[in-house]
Design a protein around this motif. Structure first.
Motif, PDB file in Angstrom:
ATOM      1  N   VAL A   1      24.194  29.998  13.842  1.00 34.88           N
ATOM      2  CA  VAL A   1      22.873  30.821  13.249  1.00 34.88           C
ATOM      3  C   VAL A   1      23.028  31.906  14.238  1.00 34.88           C
ATOM      4  CG1 VAL A   1      22.638  29.687  11.161  1.00 34.88           C
ATOM      5  CG2 VAL A   1      21.107  29.746  13.390  1.00 34.88           C
ATOM      6  N   GLU A   2      23.210  31.127  15.469  1.00 35.84           N
ATOM      7  CA  GLU A   2      23.395  31.809  17.027  1.00 35.84           C
ATOM      8  C   GLU A   2      24.533  31.352  18.031  1.00 35.84           C
ATOM      9  OE1 GLU A   2      19.581  31.793  20.407  1.00 35.84           O
ATOM     10  OE2 GLU A   2      19.149  30.448  18.956  1.00 35.84           O
ATOM     11  N   THR A   3      25.222  32.150  18.441  1.00 33.33           N
ATOM     12  CA  THR A   3      25.757  32.275  19.328  1.00 33.33           C
ATOM     13  C   THR A   3      25.497  33.468  20.754  1.00 33.33           C
ATOM     14  OG1 THR A   3      26.923  33.837  18.585  1.00 33.33           O
ATOM     15  CG2 THR A   3      27.931  32.143  17.896  1.00 33.33           C
ATOM     16  N   GLU A   4      25.955  32.569  21.589  1.00 36.80           N
ATOM     17  CA  GLU A   4      26.355  33.954  23.573  1.00 36.80           C
ATOM     18  C   GLU A   4      27.587  33.772  23.822  1.00 36.80           C
ATOM     19  OE1 GLU A   4      21.735  33.209  25.193  1.00 36.80           O
ATOM     20  OE2 GLU A   4      23.990  31.717  25.876  1.00 36.80           O
ATOM     21  N   ALA A   5      27.730  35.036  23.934  1.00 34.13           N
ATOM     22  CA  ALA A   5      29.338  35.431  24.415  1.00 34.13           C
ATOM     23  C   ALA A   5      29.064  35.851  25.785  1.00 34.13           C
ATOM     24  CB  ALA A   5      30.045  36.638  24.097  1.00 34.13           C
ATOM     25  N   TYR A   6      30.289  35.253  26.211  1.00 34.31           N
ATOM     26  CA  TYR A   6      30.560  35.190  27.796  1.00 34.31           C
ATOM     27  C   TYR A   6      31.990  35.235  28.276  1.00 34.31           C
ATOM     28  CZ  TYR A   6      26.090  32.430  28.144  1.00 34.31           C
ATOM     29  OH  TYR A   6      24.603  31.936  28.768  1.00 34.31           O
ATOM     30  N   LYS A   7      31.558  36.630  29.072  1.00 30.57           N
ATOM     31  CA  LYS A   7      33.012  37.515  29.368  1.00 30.57           C
ATOM     32  C   LYS A   7      33.691  37.206  30.196  1.00 30.57           C
ATOM     33  CE  LYS A   7      33.595  41.444  27.477  1.00 30.57           C
ATOM     34  NZ  LYS A   7      34.601  41.818  26.658  1.00 30.57           N
ATOM     35  N   GLY A   8      33.427  35.773  30.870  1.00 30.50           N
ATOM     36  CA  GLY A   8      34.197  35.309  31.599  1.00 30.50           C
ATOM     37  C   GLY A   8      34.474  35.775  33.480  1.00 30.50           C
ATOM     38  N   PRO A   9      35.686  36.384  33.764  1.00 29.00           N
ATOM     39  CA  PRO A   9      35.833  37.283  35.029  1.00 29.00           C
ATOM     40  C   PRO A   9      34.397  37.997  36.199  1.00 29.00           C
ATOM     41  CG  PRO A   9      38.059  36.690  34.353  1.00 29.00           C
ATOM     42  CD  PRO A   9      36.744  36.573  33.532  1.00 29.00           C
ATOM     43  N   GLU A  10      34.223  39.072  34.570  1.00 32.36           N
ATOM     44  CA  GLU A  10      33.134  39.744  35.341  1.00 32.36           C
ATOM     45  C   GLU A  10      31.523  39.862  34.634  1.00 32.36           C
ATOM     46  OE1 GLU A  10      34.901  40.883  31.096  1.00 32.36           O
ATOM     47  OE2 GLU A  10      36.375  40.400  33.030  1.00 32.36           O
ATOM     48  N   ASP A  11      31.477  38.440  34.497  1.00 34.52           N
ATOM     49  CA  ASP A  11      30.173  38.501  33.969  1.00 34.52           C
ATOM     50  C   ASP A  11      30.266  37.121  34.983  1.00 34.52           C
ATOM     51  OD1 ASP A  11      28.195  37.104  32.229  1.00 34.52           O
ATOM     52  OD2 ASP A  11      28.813  37.094  30.486  1.00 34.52           O
ATOM     53  N   ARG A  12      28.800  36.946  35.277  1.00 32.50           N
ATOM     54  CA  ARG A  12      27.973  36.280  36.694  1.00 32.50           C
ATOM     55  C   ARG A  12      27.523  35.305  35.986  1.00 32.50           C
ATOM     56  NH1 ARG A  12      24.595  39.850  40.845  1.00 32.50           N
ATOM     57  NH2 ARG A  12      24.280  37.731  41.418  1.00 32.50           N
ATOM     58  N   ALA A  13      26.841  35.226  34.875  1.00 34.35           N
ATOM     59  CA  ALA A  13      26.735  34.239  33.968  1.00 34.35           C
ATOM     60  C   ALA A  13      27.510  32.709  33.421  1.00 34.35           C
ATOM     61  CB  ALA A  13      25.651  34.367  32.777  1.00 34.35           C
ATOM     62  N   ALA A  14      28.477  33.649  33.303  1.00 32.93           N
ATOM     63  CA  ALA A  14      30.497  32.695  32.645  1.00 32.93           C
ATOM     64  C   ALA A  14      30.176  31.757  34.162  1.00 32.93           C
ATOM     65  CB  ALA A  14      31.249  33.668  32.646  1.00 32.93           C
ATOM     66  N   HIS A  15      30.607  30.710  33.451  1.00 32.41           N
ATOM     67  CA  HIS A  15      31.297  29.341  34.730  1.00 32.41           C
ATOM     68  C   HIS A  15      32.105  30.422  35.101  1.00 32.41           C
ATOM     69  CE1 HIS A  15      29.163  26.472  32.135  1.00 32.41           C
ATOM     70  NE2 HIS A  15      28.010  26.715  33.259  1.00 32.41           N
ATOM     71  N   SER A  16      33.111  30.732  34.537  1.00 28.94           N
ATOM     72  CA  SER A  16      34.464  31.840  35.428  1.00 28.94           C
ATOM     73  C   SER A  16      34.709  32.920  35.652  1.00 28.94           C
ATOM     74  CB  SER A  16      35.608  31.387  34.173  1.00 28.94           C
ATOM     75  OG  SER A  16      35.208  32.556  32.907  1.00 28.94           O
ATOM     76  N   TYR A  17      33.437  33.074  35.967  1.00 26.26           N
ATOM     77  CA  TYR A  17      33.191  34.562  36.951  1.00 26.26           C
ATOM     78  C   TYR A  17      34.405  34.183  38.332  1.00 26.26           C
ATOM     79  CZ  TYR A  17      30.281  37.789  39.884  1.00 26.26           C
ATOM     80  OH  TYR A  17      30.511  39.157  40.704  1.00 26.26           O
ATOM     81  N   ASN A  18      34.832  35.339  38.128  1.00 21.84           N
ATOM     82  CA  ASN A  18      35.208  35.770  39.035  1.00 21.84           C
ATOM     83  C   ASN A  18      36.712  35.175  39.030  1.00 21.84           C
ATOM     84  OD1 ASN A  18      34.565  37.359  40.829  1.00 21.84           O
ATOM     85  ND2 ASN A  18      32.894  36.081  42.597  1.00 21.84           N
ATOM     86  N   ASN A  19      36.806  34.337  38.241  1.00 16.72           N
ATOM     87  CA  ASN A  19      38.209  33.985  37.863  1.00 16.72           C
ATOM     88  C   ASN A  19      37.710  32.261  38.277  1.00 16.72           C
ATOM     89  OD1 ASN A  19      39.748  35.432  35.413  1.00 16.72           O
ATOM     90  ND2 ASN A  19      40.887  36.243  36.974  1.00 16.72           N
ATOM     91  N   LYS A  20      36.384  31.740  38.745  1.00 17.50           N
ATOM     92  CA  LYS A  20      36.609  30.081  39.247  1.00 17.50           C
ATOM     93  C   LYS A  20      37.568  29.326  38.146  1.00 17.50           C
ATOM     94  CE  LYS A  20      33.010  27.647  40.836  1.00 17.50           C
ATOM     95  NZ  LYS A  20      31.849  27.075  41.162  1.00 17.50           N
ATOM     96  N   ARG A  21      38.443  28.559  38.524  1.00 16.73           N
ATOM     97  CA  ARG A  21      39.072  27.632  37.900  1.00 16.73           C
ATOM     98  C   ARG A  21      39.122  26.353  38.388  1.00 16.73           C
ATOM     99  NH1 ARG A  21      44.694  29.058  35.500  1.00 16.73           N
ATOM    100  NH2 ARG A  21      45.103  27.684  34.168  1.00 16.73           N
ATOM    101  N   THR A  22      38.099  25.546  37.741  1.00 18.02           N
ATOM    102  CA  THR A  22      37.812  24.163  38.064  1.00 18.02           C
ATOM    103  C   THR A  22      38.531  23.303  37.273  1.00 18.02           C
ATOM    104  OG1 THR A  22      35.523  24.534  36.662  1.00 18.02           O
ATOM    105  CG2 THR A  22      35.878  25.444  39.477  1.00 18.02           C
ATOM    106  N   LYS A  23      37.699  22.255  37.400  1.00 20.38           N
ATOM    107  CA  LYS A  23      38.613  21.009  36.153  1.00 20.38           C
ATOM    108  C   LYS A  23      37.785  21.635  34.993  1.00 20.38           C
ATOM    109  CE  LYS A  23      38.847  15.810  36.069  1.00 20.38           C
ATOM    110  NZ  LYS A  23      38.667  14.854  36.506  1.00 20.38           N
ATOM    111  N   ARG A  24      36.034  21.416  35.248  1.00 18.48           N
ATOM    112  CA  ARG A  24      35.413  21.855  34.289  1.00 18.48           C
ATOM    113  C   ARG A  24      35.768  23.131  33.487  1.00 18.48           C
ATOM    114  NH1 ARG A  24      28.579  23.130  34.711  1.00 18.48           N
ATOM    115  NH2 ARG A  24      29.577  25.350  35.044  1.00 18.48           N
ATOM    116  N   THR A  25      36.552  24.406  34.059  1.00 14.85           N
ATOM    117  CA  THR A  25      36.619  25.758  33.170  1.00 14.85           C
ATOM    118  C   THR A  25      38.162  25.524  33.044  1.00 14.85           C
ATOM    119  OG1 THR A  25      37.585  26.407  35.702  1.00 14.85           O
ATOM    120  CG2 THR A  25      34.848  26.573  34.920  1.00 14.85           C
ATOM    121  N   GLU A  26      38.837  24.713  33.196  1.00 13.57           N
ATOM    122  CA  GLU A  26      40.462  25.190  32.811  1.00 13.57           C
ATOM    123  C   GLU A  26      40.541  25.170  31.762  1.00 13.57           C
ATOM    124  OE1 GLU A  26      44.486  25.434  33.891  1.00 13.57           O
ATOM    125  OE2 GLU A  26      42.328  24.690  35.473  1.00 13.57           O
ATOM    126  N   VAL A  27      40.324  24.310  29.766  1.00 16.97           N
ATOM    127  CA  VAL A  27      41.131  24.790  28.939  1.00 16.97           C
ATOM    128  C   VAL A  27      39.744  26.543  28.543  1.00 16.97           C
ATOM    129  CG1 VAL A  27      37.982  24.037  28.389  1.00 16.97           C
ATOM    130  CG2 VAL A  27      40.165  24.022  26.763  1.00 16.97           C
TER     131      VAL A  27
END
Length: 195
Positions: free
Chosen positions: A40-66
């Motif tokens: 009933v509720e979702t939030e979108a995170y648009k990666g490299p250009e989204d400062r709220a995303a774990h993958s902001y700036n294409n940050k690639r870690t063990k956590r974000t790999e998937v």
């Protein structure tokens, strides 16, 4: 289980997929039984250009790999003591995801109460950490496909009205905190916050 959404369902632009997931049913099989709920509720995170995303700036870690892999896979992460569940979206090497923020219980409600304790029913699954505990979603689900058991998404209902607003809990993300990338089924009592 014939209504499991195919892998092709997840091949949509992230904002479109975040809306398309509303009304679908999130299902988890465990040794204790099956529990499910309408998303009933979702939030979108648009990666490299989204400062709220774990993958902001294409940050690639063990956590974000998937998130750098194919869409339609499970991205779980730990936030304080809670496990949160996301749907990987967009194409390969473009790390975007959709947080599932709330579900409306469908199946296994007694099991949800066992896991969460006694409370008003609308509080069982009206938040991202609440719904994972109620459904039995854990960090072990990381990387699994959302189109086969034990954790999958099926067809559900088509919402009459969808509301849009800023995402929650991302105050330190500059202008990204104001992006209207949270979507919810209008007036659904299980939504975490209606604003």
């Amino acid at each position: 289980m014939n209504d499991i959404l195919p892998e092709s369902f997840f091949h949509k632009p992230t904002l479109d997929l975040a809306k398309a997931l509303l009304g679908c049913i999130l299902v988890k099989h465990t040794d204790q039984g099956v529990a499910s709920g309408y998303i009933v509720e979702t939030e979108a995170y648009k990666g490299p250009e989204d400062r709220a995303a774990h993958s902001y700036n294409n940050k690639r870690t063990k956590r974000t790999e998937v998130m750098f892999g194919k869409p339609g896979h499970v991205y779980t992460y730990q936030m304080h003591t809670h496990c949160l569940v996301n749907v990987v979206s967009s194409e390969m090497e473009k790390p975007e995801a959709i947080l599932i923020r709330a579900v409306e219980p469908v199946q296994g409600i007694d099991l949800m109460y066992e896991r969460r304790g006694e409370m008003p029913s609308k509080n069982l699954t009206n938040g991202p950490g609440k719904l994972t505990k109620a459904l039995g979603i854990t960090m072990e689900d990381y990387g699994r496909p959302f189109f086969e058991p034990p954790l999958y998404i099926t067809k559900g209902i088509i919402p009459e009205h969808i509301s849009t607003g800023p995402r929650i809990g991302i105050e330190n993300s500059g202008e990204a905190k104001d992006y209207p990338w949270r979507f919810w089924i209008t007036d659904n009592p299980y939504v975490s916050r209606r604003r």
